[in-house]
Design a protein around this motif. Structure first.
Motif, PDB file in Angstrom:
ATOM      1  N   VAL A  40       0.859  -1.180   0.000  1.00  0.00           N
ATOM      2  CA  VAL A  40       0.000   0.000   0.000  1.00  0.00           C
ATOM      3  C   VAL A  40       0.897   1.233   0.000  1.00  0.00           C
ATOM      4  O   VAL A  40       1.732   1.389   0.881  1.00  0.00           O
ATOM      5  N   PRO A  41       0.729   2.090  -0.995  1.00  0.00           N
ATOM      6  CA  PRO A  41       1.594   3.279  -1.042  1.00  0.00           C
ATOM      7  C   PRO A  41       1.375   4.160   0.185  1.00  0.00           C
ATOM      8  O   PRO A  41       0.259   4.298   0.676  1.00  0.00           O
ATOM      9  N   ALA A  42       2.455   4.725   0.668  1.00  0.00           N
ATOM     10  CA  ALA A  42       2.381   5.612   1.829  1.00  0.00           C
ATOM     11  C   ALA A  42       1.648   6.893   1.451  1.00  0.00           C
ATOM     12  O   ALA A  42       1.732   7.365   0.315  1.00  0.00           O
ATOM     13  N   ARG A  43       0.935   7.433   2.420  1.00  0.00           N
ATOM     14  CA  ARG A  43       0.261   8.713   2.182  1.00  0.00           C
ATOM     15  C   ARG A  43       1.317   9.791   2.031  1.00  0.00           C
ATOM     16  O   ARG A  43       2.341   9.773   2.713  1.00  0.00           O
ATOM     17  N   PRO A  44       1.073  10.743   1.159  1.00  0.00           N
ATOM     18  CA  PRO A  44       2.040  11.830   1.031  1.00  0.00           C
ATOM     19  C   PRO A  44       2.122  12.617   2.333  1.00  0.00           C
ATOM     20  O   PRO A  44       1.118  12.806   3.016  1.00  0.00           O
ATOM     21  N   ARG A  45       3.312  13.023   2.669  1.00  0.00           N
ATOM     22  CA  ARG A  45       3.505  13.793   3.891  1.00  0.00           C
ATOM     23  C   ARG A  45       3.061  15.227   3.678  1.00  0.00           C
ATOM     24  O   ARG A  45       3.210  15.781   2.592  1.00  0.00           O
ATOM     25  N   ARG A  46       2.518  15.799   4.745  1.00  0.00           N
ATOM     26  CA  ARG A  46       2.144  17.208   4.682  1.00  0.00           C
ATOM     27  C   ARG A  46       3.409  18.041   4.595  1.00  0.00           C
ATOM     28  O   ARG A  46       4.422  17.713   5.218  1.00  0.00           O
ATOM     29  N   PRO A  47       3.375  19.120   3.849  1.00  0.00           N
ATOM     30  CA  PRO A  47       4.566  19.973   3.776  1.00  0.00           C
ATOM     31  C   PRO A  47       4.837  20.624   5.132  1.00  0.00           C
ATOM     32  O   PRO A  47       3.910  20.903   5.899  1.00  0.00           O
ATOM     33  N   LEU A  48       6.108  20.849   5.414  1.00  0.00           N
ATOM     34  CA  LEU A  48       6.482  21.520   6.655  1.00  0.00           C
ATOM     35  C   LEU A  48       6.167  23.004   6.557  1.00  0.00           C
ATOM     36  O   LEU A  48       6.224  23.590   5.481  1.00  0.00           O
ATOM     37  N   SER A  49       5.874  23.588   7.698  1.00  0.00           N
ATOM     38  CA  SER A  49       5.633  25.034   7.705  1.00  0.00           C
ATOM     39  C   SER A  49       6.955  25.740   7.433  1.00  0.00           C
ATOM     40  O   SER A  49       8.028  25.205   7.716  1.00  0.00           O
ATOM     41  N   PRO A  50       6.917  26.949   6.890  1.00  0.00           N
ATOM     42  CA  PRO A  50       8.157  27.682   6.629  1.00  0.00           C
ATOM     43  C   PRO A  50       9.002  27.872   7.891  1.00  0.00           C
ATOM     44  O   PRO A  50      10.229  27.823   7.831  1.00  0.00           O
ATOM     45  N   ALA A  51       8.365  28.059   9.042  1.00  0.00           N
ATOM     46  CA  ALA A  51       9.111  28.251  10.288  1.00  0.00           C
ATOM     47  C   ALA A  51       9.902  26.995  10.643  1.00  0.00           C
ATOM     48  O   ALA A  51      11.065  27.066  11.042  1.00  0.00           O
TER      49      ALA A  51
END
Length: 80
Positions: A40-51
């Motif tokens: 099962v493909p992994a869910r895409p990770r949420r992008p990190l906040s700029p901070a």
């Protein structure tokens, strides 16, 4: 649900059945749990906040740095 036949080494089957018994699970469930992360493909990770992204690389630790020891020392100091 479908049925699948696998050909495995007898010792491996016996060990897997014993493990399933010890952990209170079904061998089919055990095999499914082990296969799922592979197929099962992994869910895409949420992008990190700029901070948070700006913090990347801001500290360089020695190769032998022991995070668990440092955390334990910090907590012992805090609650002393």
């Amino acid at each position: 649900m479908s049925t699948l036949s696998l050909t495995l080494d007898d010792d491996l089957i016996n060990q897997a059945q014993e493990y399933a018994r010890r952990t209170g699970t079904d061998l089919s469930v055990l095999v499914a749990e082990l296969l799922r992360p592979v197929v099962v493909p992994a869910r895409p990770r949420r992008p990190l906040s700029p901070a948070v992204e700006a913090l990347a690389g801001c500290i360089i630790l020695p190769p032998d740095f022991d995070y668990k020891k440092a955390l334990g020392d910090a907590l012992a100091e805090k609650y002393r």
